[in-house]
Design a protein around this motif. Structure first.
Motif, PDB file in Angstrom:
ATOM      1  N   ARG A   1       0.859  -1.194   0.000  1.00  0.00           N
ATOM      2  CA  ARG A   1       0.000   0.000   0.000  1.00  0.00           C
ATOM      3  C   ARG A   1       0.889   1.235   0.000  1.00  0.00           C
ATOM      4  NH1 ARG A   1      -1.862   2.174   5.022  1.00  0.00           N
ATOM      5  NH2 ARG A   1      -2.771   4.163   4.531  1.00  0.00           N
ATOM      6  N   MET A   2       0.753   2.064  -1.012  1.00  0.00           N
ATOM      7  CA  MET A   2       1.497   3.311  -1.045  1.00  0.00           C
ATOM      8  C   MET A   2       0.721   4.310  -0.189  1.00  0.00           C
ATOM      9  SD  MET A   2       2.918   5.573  -4.224  1.00  0.00           S
ATOM     10  CE  MET A   2       3.696   4.158  -4.938  1.00  0.00           C
ATOM     11  N   ARG A   3       1.247   4.536   0.998  1.00  0.00           N
ATOM     12  CA  ARG A   3       0.541   5.365   1.969  1.00  0.00           C
ATOM     13  C   ARG A   3       0.606   6.837   1.606  1.00  0.00           C
ATOM     14  NH1 ARG A   3       2.481   5.607   7.966  1.00  0.00           N
ATOM     15  NH2 ARG A   3       3.662   3.846   7.239  1.00  0.00           N
ATOM     16  N   GLN A   4       1.781   7.297   1.195  1.00  0.00           N
ATOM     17  CA  GLN A   4       1.954   8.715   0.855  1.00  0.00           C
ATOM     18  C   GLN A   4       2.930   8.841  -0.305  1.00  0.00           C
ATOM     19  OE1 GLN A   4       3.364   9.856   4.731  1.00  0.00           O
ATOM     20  NE2 GLN A   4       1.401  10.764   5.260  1.00  0.00           N
ATOM     21  N   LEU A   5       2.749   9.887  -1.081  1.00  0.00           N
ATOM     22  CA  LEU A   5       3.641  10.186  -2.193  1.00  0.00           C
ATOM     23  C   LEU A   5       3.868  11.685  -2.214  1.00  0.00           C
ATOM     24  CD1 LEU A   5       5.142   9.046  -4.668  1.00  0.00           C
ATOM     25  CD2 LEU A   5       3.085   9.526  -5.990  1.00  0.00           C
TER      26      LEU A   5
ATOM     27  N   ILE B   1       5.652   3.497   1.747  1.00  0.00           N
ATOM     28  CA  ILE B   1       4.981   2.279   1.312  1.00  0.00           C
ATOM     29  C   ILE B   1       4.893   1.297   2.469  1.00  0.00           C
ATOM     30  CG2 ILE B   1       5.094   0.351  -0.318  1.00  0.00           C
ATOM     31  CD1 ILE B   1       7.072   2.267  -1.935  1.00  0.00           C
ATOM     32  N   ASP B   2       3.714   0.726   2.675  1.00  0.00           N
ATOM     33  CA  ASP B   2       3.529  -0.371   3.624  1.00  0.00           C
ATOM     34  C   ASP B   2       3.525  -1.665   2.829  1.00  0.00           C
ATOM     35  OD1 ASP B   2       3.263   1.279   5.877  1.00  0.00           O
ATOM     36  OD2 ASP B   2       1.107   1.477   5.591  1.00  0.00           O
ATOM     37  N   ALA B   3       4.398  -2.602   3.218  1.00  0.00           N
ATOM     38  CA  ALA B   3       4.489  -3.876   2.500  1.00  0.00           C
ATOM     39  C   ALA B   3       4.989  -4.951   3.451  1.00  0.00           C
ATOM     40  CB  ALA B   3       5.420  -3.746   1.303  1.00  0.00           C
ATOM     41  N   GLY B   4       4.723  -6.198   3.082  1.00  0.00           N
ATOM     42  CA  GLY B   4       5.151  -7.322   3.889  1.00  0.00           C
ATOM     43  C   GLY B   4       6.641  -7.593   3.795  1.00  0.00           C
ATOM     44  N   ASP B   5       7.231  -7.246   2.665  1.00  0.00           N
ATOM     45  CA  ASP B   5       8.668  -7.452   2.484  1.00  0.00           C
ATOM     46  C   ASP B   5       9.204  -6.452   1.464  1.00  0.00           C
ATOM     47  OD1 ASP B   5       8.028  -8.442  -0.103  1.00  0.00           O
ATOM     48  OD2 ASP B   5       7.948 -10.478   0.645  1.00  0.00           O
ATOM     49  N   GLU B   6      10.527  -6.417   1.359  1.00  0.00           N
ATOM     50  CA  GLU B   6      11.187  -5.450   0.475  1.00  0.00           C
ATOM     51  C   GLU B   6      10.820  -5.657  -0.991  1.00  0.00           C
ATOM     52  OE1 GLU B   6      15.688  -3.888  -0.523  1.00  0.00           O
ATOM     53  OE2 GLU B   6      15.335  -5.060   1.268  1.00  0.00           O
ATOM     54  N   GLU B   7      10.684  -6.901  -1.393  1.00  0.00           N
ATOM     55  CA  GLU B   7      10.341  -7.197  -2.786  1.00  0.00           C
ATOM     56  C   GLU B   7       8.968  -6.632  -3.150  1.00  0.00           C
ATOM     57  OE1 GLU B   7       9.667 -11.083  -5.601  1.00  0.00           O
ATOM     58  OE2 GLU B   7      11.106 -11.217  -3.965  1.00  0.00           O
ATOM     59  N   SER B   8       8.018  -6.753  -2.257  1.00  0.00           N
ATOM     60  CA  SER B   8       6.679  -6.199  -2.504  1.00  0.00           C
ATOM     61  C   SER B   8       6.694  -4.687  -2.532  1.00  0.00           C
ATOM     62  CB  SER B   8       5.705  -6.676  -1.429  1.00  0.00           C
ATOM     63  OG  SER B   8       5.592  -8.076  -1.439  1.00  0.00           O
ATOM     64  N   ALA B   9       7.596  -4.072  -1.770  1.00  0.00           N
ATOM     65  CA  ALA B   9       7.674  -2.607  -1.710  1.00  0.00           C
ATOM     66  C   ALA B   9       8.292  -2.033  -2.976  1.00  0.00           C
ATOM     67  CB  ALA B   9       8.483  -2.169  -0.501  1.00  0.00           C
ATOM     68  N   ASN B  10       9.122  -2.797  -3.654  1.00  0.00           N
ATOM     69  CA  ASN B  10       9.774  -2.298  -4.862  1.00  0.00           C
ATOM     70  C   ASN B  10       8.845  -2.436  -6.019  1.00  0.00           C
ATOM     71  OD1 ASN B  10      12.185  -1.455  -3.762  1.00  0.00           O
ATOM     72  ND2 ASN B  10      12.979  -3.532  -3.759  1.00  0.00           N
TER      73      ASN B  10
END
Length: 64
Positions: free
Chosen positions: A38-42, A55-64
């Protein structure tokens, strides 16, 4: 979920169509959800980076 900060640069193509960045941001926020993030803010920045994303994510790969 973990919170990640992404410091981003526009590509050359992105700079040529900078006026469309708000529409592209909406599309990226929707796409992030498909990866479990989830991109919380930009933020559009006026420094050495063009964008700062939170970005809120479960891991680094999901955040990228």
């Amino acid at each position: 979920m973990k919170t990640y900060i992404a410091l981003c640069h526009f590509t050359d193509q992105g700079m040529r169509s900078v006026k469309d960045t708000t529409q592209r941001a909406d599309a990226v926020m929707e796409l992030a959800q498909k990866f479990g993030a989830r991109m919380r803010q930009l933020y559009w920045a006026s420094c050495q980076y063009d964008l700062v994303a939170v970005i809120d994510a479960g891991d680094e790969e999901s955040a990228n």
